[in-house]
Structures are given as C-alpha cells and as structure tokens.
Motif scaffolding. Structure first.
Motif, PDB file in Angstrom:
ATOM      1  N   ASP A   1       0.941  -1.089  -0.073  1.00  0.00           N
ATOM      2  CA  ASP A   1       0.067   0.013   0.096  1.00  0.00           C
ATOM      3  C   ASP A   1       0.987   1.184  -0.203  1.00  0.00           C
ATOM      4  OD1 ASP A   1      -1.777   2.094   0.594  1.00  0.00           O
ATOM      5  OD2 ASP A   1      -2.154   1.692   2.515  1.00  0.00           O
TER       6      ASP A   1
ATOM      7  N   LEU B   1      -8.349   7.658   6.779  1.00  0.00           N
ATOM      8  CA  LEU B   1      -9.318   7.842   5.734  1.00  0.00           C
ATOM      9  C   LEU B   1      -8.940   6.752   4.518  1.00  0.00           C
ATOM     10  CD1 LEU B   1     -10.373  11.332   5.667  1.00  0.00           C
ATOM     11  CD2 LEU B   1     -11.477   9.669   6.796  1.00  0.00           C
ATOM     12  N   VAL B   2      -7.827   6.919   3.995  1.00  0.00           N
ATOM     13  CA  VAL B   2      -7.482   5.986   3.068  1.00  0.00           C
ATOM     14  C   VAL B   2      -7.292   4.536   3.282  1.00  0.00           C
ATOM     15  CG1 VAL B   2      -5.224   5.629   1.610  1.00  0.00           C
ATOM     16  CG2 VAL B   2      -6.116   7.873   1.843  1.00  0.00           C
ATOM     17  N   GLU B   3      -6.817   4.258   4.491  1.00  0.00           N
ATOM     18  CA  GLU B   3      -6.673   2.795   4.864  1.00  0.00           C
ATOM     19  C   GLU B   3      -8.108   2.241   4.875  1.00  0.00           C
ATOM     20  OE1 GLU B   3      -3.261   1.131   5.658  1.00  0.00           O
ATOM     21  OE2 GLU B   3      -3.452   2.887   4.117  1.00  0.00           O
ATOM     22  N   ARG B   4      -9.139   3.049   5.043  1.00  0.00           N
ATOM     23  CA  ARG B   4     -10.563   2.386   5.293  1.00  0.00           C
ATOM     24  C   ARG B   4     -10.848   1.749   4.025  1.00  0.00           C
ATOM     25  NH1 ARG B   4     -13.608   3.267   9.860  1.00  0.00           N
ATOM     26  NH2 ARG B   4     -12.677   4.480  11.455  1.00  0.00           N
ATOM     27  N   ARG B   5     -10.482   2.719   2.774  1.00  0.00           N
ATOM     28  CA  ARG B   5     -10.994   2.294   1.588  1.00  0.00           C
ATOM     29  C   ARG B   5     -10.024   1.489   0.641  1.00  0.00           C
ATOM     30  NH1 ARG B   5     -12.810   6.882   3.439  1.00  0.00           N
ATOM     31  NH2 ARG B   5     -14.866   7.609   3.025  1.00  0.00           N
ATOM     32  N   THR B   6      -8.692   1.045   1.314  1.00  0.00           N
ATOM     33  CA  THR B   6      -7.677   0.348   0.578  1.00  0.00           C
ATOM     34  C   THR B   6      -8.101  -1.358   0.822  1.00  0.00           C
ATOM     35  OG1 THR B   6      -6.280   2.279   0.767  1.00  0.00           O
ATOM     36  CG2 THR B   6      -5.256   0.098   0.269  1.00  0.00           C
ATOM     37  N   ALA B   7      -7.803  -2.040  -0.311  1.00  0.00           N
ATOM     38  CA  ALA B   7      -8.067  -3.503  -0.190  1.00  0.00           C
ATOM     39  C   ALA B   7      -7.175  -4.124   0.593  1.00  0.00           C
ATOM     40  CB  ALA B   7      -7.936  -3.974  -1.741  1.00  0.00           C
TER      41      ALA B   7
END
Length: 526
Positions: A208, A255-261
């Motif tokens: 990531d 915020l980004v980690e919540r939406r990252t696979a």
C-alpha cells in the motif's frame, strides 16, 4: 510410537525456546541502542568535533528513521516473510553499527545512526510478530511474553550500564561496535532455528504505497516535531508545523486505509479496544518512563557526581525488579486474571515510584530516595509491558501480525519522543523560574535549580502514568480463556495430533483455539 511422539514434541518445544532466545537477543540490542549511545555522546562529540547545536542528531537521526519507518517495516514482514525481514534487519543493523563506530566525521555518524534506525524498524516488528506466531499455547505464550516484556521494560536501563562500562574502559566507538558480533551471531542462530516463512511472489499482496507515504510521513513529522521541541520550544514555527503536518497526514491515512483493499495498517487492528487501549497505555507509559531515565541520569551524574559506570549500575535494582515482576508474577497471572488487573495496578505502582522521586533534594541519599523509587517503578513496569505486548498481537490474523507489532512499537517510539521533549521543556522552564529570583551564579543555587526542574518534570511524569492507568482500566477488557490457568497447572498434556496441529499453527500463524489448547471442550452445536 509413543516414544517418537514424545521426542518429536520435545524437539519442537526446545526449538521454540531457541527461537525465543534469538528474538530476545535481537530485541535487547534494539532497546539497548536507545540509551547506550546517550552515555557515549559527550565523548563522541569531543572526538568528532560535533557542535552543541548538531549533537542532538546523534539521537534524532536514529529516532526519526526508526519511528517513521515502523509501519512499513511491520508490513514488509507480512508481505515477504518475517524470518527474511528479521534476518535482513539484523545484518543491516550490524553494518550500520560498524559504520557508526568507524565514523571519521559528524555526517558519517549521523548517517550511520539513521541507517540503524531504518534497519531497526525492520527488526522490531518482525521480532514481535515471530514471537506471537511461534508461541500460541497460553502457557508458553505467557512465559515467552514475560521474557519479552522484561526486555522491553528493563533493556534501556541495561543500556546505561553497558554504555558507561564501554565508554569508561574502552572507547565510545564500542557502544556501536558491540552490536556487530551480537547481530552476526544472532543472525546465524536465526538461520538455524527460525522456520522459513517466505511468501511466493504470486501469493503476495500489493504494498500500500499511499499508506506508506501517509502513515510513515505522519509518524516522521510527529517524531521530528517533538525532537526539535527540545531545543526550539513548543511554540517554534517548525515544531508546530511538523506536529500539525503529522496529525493531518495521519488523519488522511486513516481515511485512505478504510478504503484500501490491502492497507498498510488495517484499521480494525487499532480499533480493537484491547489492542488500541494497550498501545495507548504503552505510549503514555513511555512518556513517564523517559522522565525517570532522563532526569535520574542527570541527577546522579551532574548533582551526585556519580561516574558513568556507577550511574549505570545504580539502575540495576530497577532492572532486576522488572525481570522478576514480569517473568515471576505477571507471566503466571496472565492466564488467571484480566489484563487490566495487571496493567492498571502496575501503572499505579510506577506512579508511586515517581511520587517518591518528587522528594528529591541535592543532598538526598541514593539508598533512601532512588532505590525505593526504582523498585516501585520496576515492579510496576514488569506488570505493564508483558500483558501489553501480548495484547498487541493476540488474535491477529497471521498476515497482519507485522502491522499489529508495528503499532505497539510506534506507540513506544512516539511516546518516548514526546516524553523527551515535553519533560525537557517542563524541567527547563521550572529551573529558569527558580533561578530568576536567586543568585544564579552560585554553583549551589544552580544545583538546587536543576533539581527543582527535575522534580517538576517528575510530577508531570507521575500524572501521565496515572492517566495511563485510567486509560488501561477503561479500555482494556481482555480476560483469559476459561481453563487457561488449569492448563498451566496441569502441564497442558497434548496428544500426537494436537502437537502436530500446534506446530503447524506456530509456523503459519493460524488463529489458535485457546479453549482447545487449555483442554476445555467446545460446547456442542447440536
């Protein structure tokens, strides 16, 4: 058949304890390096011609790289195999240490310290991740984490002793060179005892990269800001800008980690109240602990005129108390009582030790002032670090153990950086206020002013430890699985099939059924 089973199980058991020895040695080396160089710093400054303004970079270069790259180091272990990353970290740490010991100028030393921090960021999360996946049985896990917690709590004090001995009887460079043989021997031992857990390319998750930039950048900015606050003060523009930038980057990171696979740090790891509460408690604890190490070292050397060796040796009672408390009491009680029943009282004991130190005076005897405080703090820290380290990775999926390990390590690093800056500022302000109304040129008054500042900072450290105790009691609700204590007392006898299943879990890190290992039957679904 029975003899073969027993022999195989005993061999697997012995191998696990050799794994613990390797991991513990590597962790001790990392923890030692946070304090051993502090003792060598005055000699290194004179030898290399480092200015007063730049000498902080001997410490800051290490803490910046270590604290900023921990999340990345933990995730790399999950992606490429913790055994591989652990070994690379060991060898890289040895190489960086040799470069630092051979430094011919300030820039070379600063660069070597940054490299040490970078490889330490690979090593520390991998060590804790390997410990978690190797020891899944509750009985063995409590013992292993008791040893690991003792090192985490007492290693810094040992660093003062080792630094004093090496600096006084050899040379400051040996405070760095000493890591080379330790790391080399440990790497060879790791190759022989650690299970190969390398992940094939076609099975690896993608790294990531946005999370790396945001998460590591946020930690880097916060550690840099708090480090600069020591010299510049909290109101300085660079300090405030770094702190604000760090918080902003970490907010975007979440915020980004919540939406990252495949996130760098899965949010559910820190959202869990036990892991999150444990990490926050440890971070606050490190703020208070740095109050002890920092100002008690100044007090013993500058006020009591102890030599570096004697100053280091004076920390031995606290180190012994941490080891005995962690391995002798906390490891036994972890399978019997809720974790907060260990962490909360431990922090209260440590706060009591800090309260004892607020009685500090210029002429206070070591045996009546320092010794009782060290014993209280040592017993308390032994109760804190072992269960907190265990909670950090308890119940975490194998492919997330590195990220979970990096979280608790990041809490320690950020807490230490904040503690150094905060308590330095408090002490300096209190000393300045004291001297402003007195004859500041008098050496006796200067000593009194310094001690006044140490006491003020110790009061703040005591308050932070009390806050940590409150956080631990309110957030941590982990309770040992039913039957764990019974299993410990009975020896947790296993059949051949159970032994093989435990060995598989230790290698691939699959979640362990604590009820099954404790000998408790599952309730029937029928």
């Amino acid at each position: 058949m029975t003899v073969q089973t027993a022999t195989g199980h005993e061999d697997a058991g012995r191998r696990r304890w050799w794994v613990l020895a390797v991991i513990a040695t590597a962790q001790l080396m990392i923890v030692l390096d946070t304090t051993i160089v502090n003792i060598a710093l005055p000699s290194a400054q004179r030898d290399l011609g480092i200015s007063d303004a730049d000498r902080q970079w001997v410490i800051t270069a290490y803490t910046l790289a270590f604290g900023g790259l921990l999340l990345l180091g933990g995730r790399l272990g999950d992606l490429f195999g913790r055994e591989r990353v652990f070994t690379v970290g060991l060898l890289g740490f040895a190489l960086a240490s040799s470069l630092g010991g051979a430094a011919v100028g300030p820039a070379m030393l600063f660069g070597a310290r940054a490299l040490q921090g970078a490889f330490g960021a690979l090593l520390a999360p991998s060590a804790l991740g390997l410990l978690s996946t190797t020891f899944s049985d509750p009985r063995e896990r409590s013992t292993a984490f008791g040893v690991f917690g003792a090192i985490a709590g007492g290693g810094s004090a040992i660093g003062f002793i080792a630094g004093g001995l090496l600096t006084e009887y050899l040379d400051w460079r040996w405070c760095l060179f000493v890591n080379v043989p330790i790391a080399a021997v440990t790497a060879v031992a790791a190759f022989g005892v650690l299970k190969r857990d390398r992940i094939e390319k076609d099975r690896r998750m993608r790294l990531d990269l946005p999370g790396v930039l945001l998460g590591c950048g946020g930690l880097l900015a916060i550690v840099h800001g708090t480090s600069e606050a020591v010299a510049r003060g909290w109101g300085d523009g660079l300090v405030l800008g770094s702190l604000v930038l760090g918080v902003a980057l970490l907010a975007v990171f979440v915020l980004v980690e919540r939406r990252t696979a495949h996130p760098l740090l899965p949010v559910h790891i820190v959202a869990d109240r036990n892991r999150g509460g444990g990490a926050l408690s440890v971070g606050l604890t490190m703020i208070g602990m740095f109050g002890l190490f920092l100002f008690l070292t100044y007090y013993l050397q500058a006020i009591k005129h102890f030599s570096p060796v004697v100053s280091g040796l004076s920390f031995l009672p606290m180190t012994a108390a941490i080891v005995l408390s962690s391995t002798g009491f906390a490891a036994r009680m972890m399978t019997r009582v809720p974790s907060r029943n260990l962490i909360g009282p431990g922090l209260l004991l440590a706060a009591g030790g800090m309260a004892w130190l607020t009685r500090m005076r210029v002429d206070s005897p070591w045996a009546a002032l320092v010794l009782p405080a060290e014993l209280l703090i040592g017993v308390g820290m032994g109760l804190v670090f072992m269960p907190a380290m265990s909670l950090a990775t308890l119940g975490v999926a194998p492919n997330e153990a590195g990220a979970a390990s990096a979280t608790i390590n990041s809490a320690q690093q950020v807490g230490g950086s904040v503690g150094t800056a905060l308590l330095n500022t408090v002490a300096a302000s209190a000393t300045a206020s004291f001297l402003a109304t007195r004859v500041a040129s008098d050496p006796a008054v200067q000593a009194q002013g310094a001690v006044h500042g140490y006491v003020a900072a110790t009061r703040v450290a005591m308050g932070v430890l009390l806050l940590a105790a409150l956080v631990a009691v309110l957030t941590i609700d982990h309770r040992p699985a039913p039957g764990e204590a019974t299993a410990v007392e009975a020896g947790a006898a296993e059949t051949e099939a159970e032994a093989e299943a435990a060995a598989v879990r230790a290698v691939d890190g699959r979640p362990t059924d604590l009820r099954a290992e404790a000998g408790v039957e599952r309730p029937s679904i029928d």
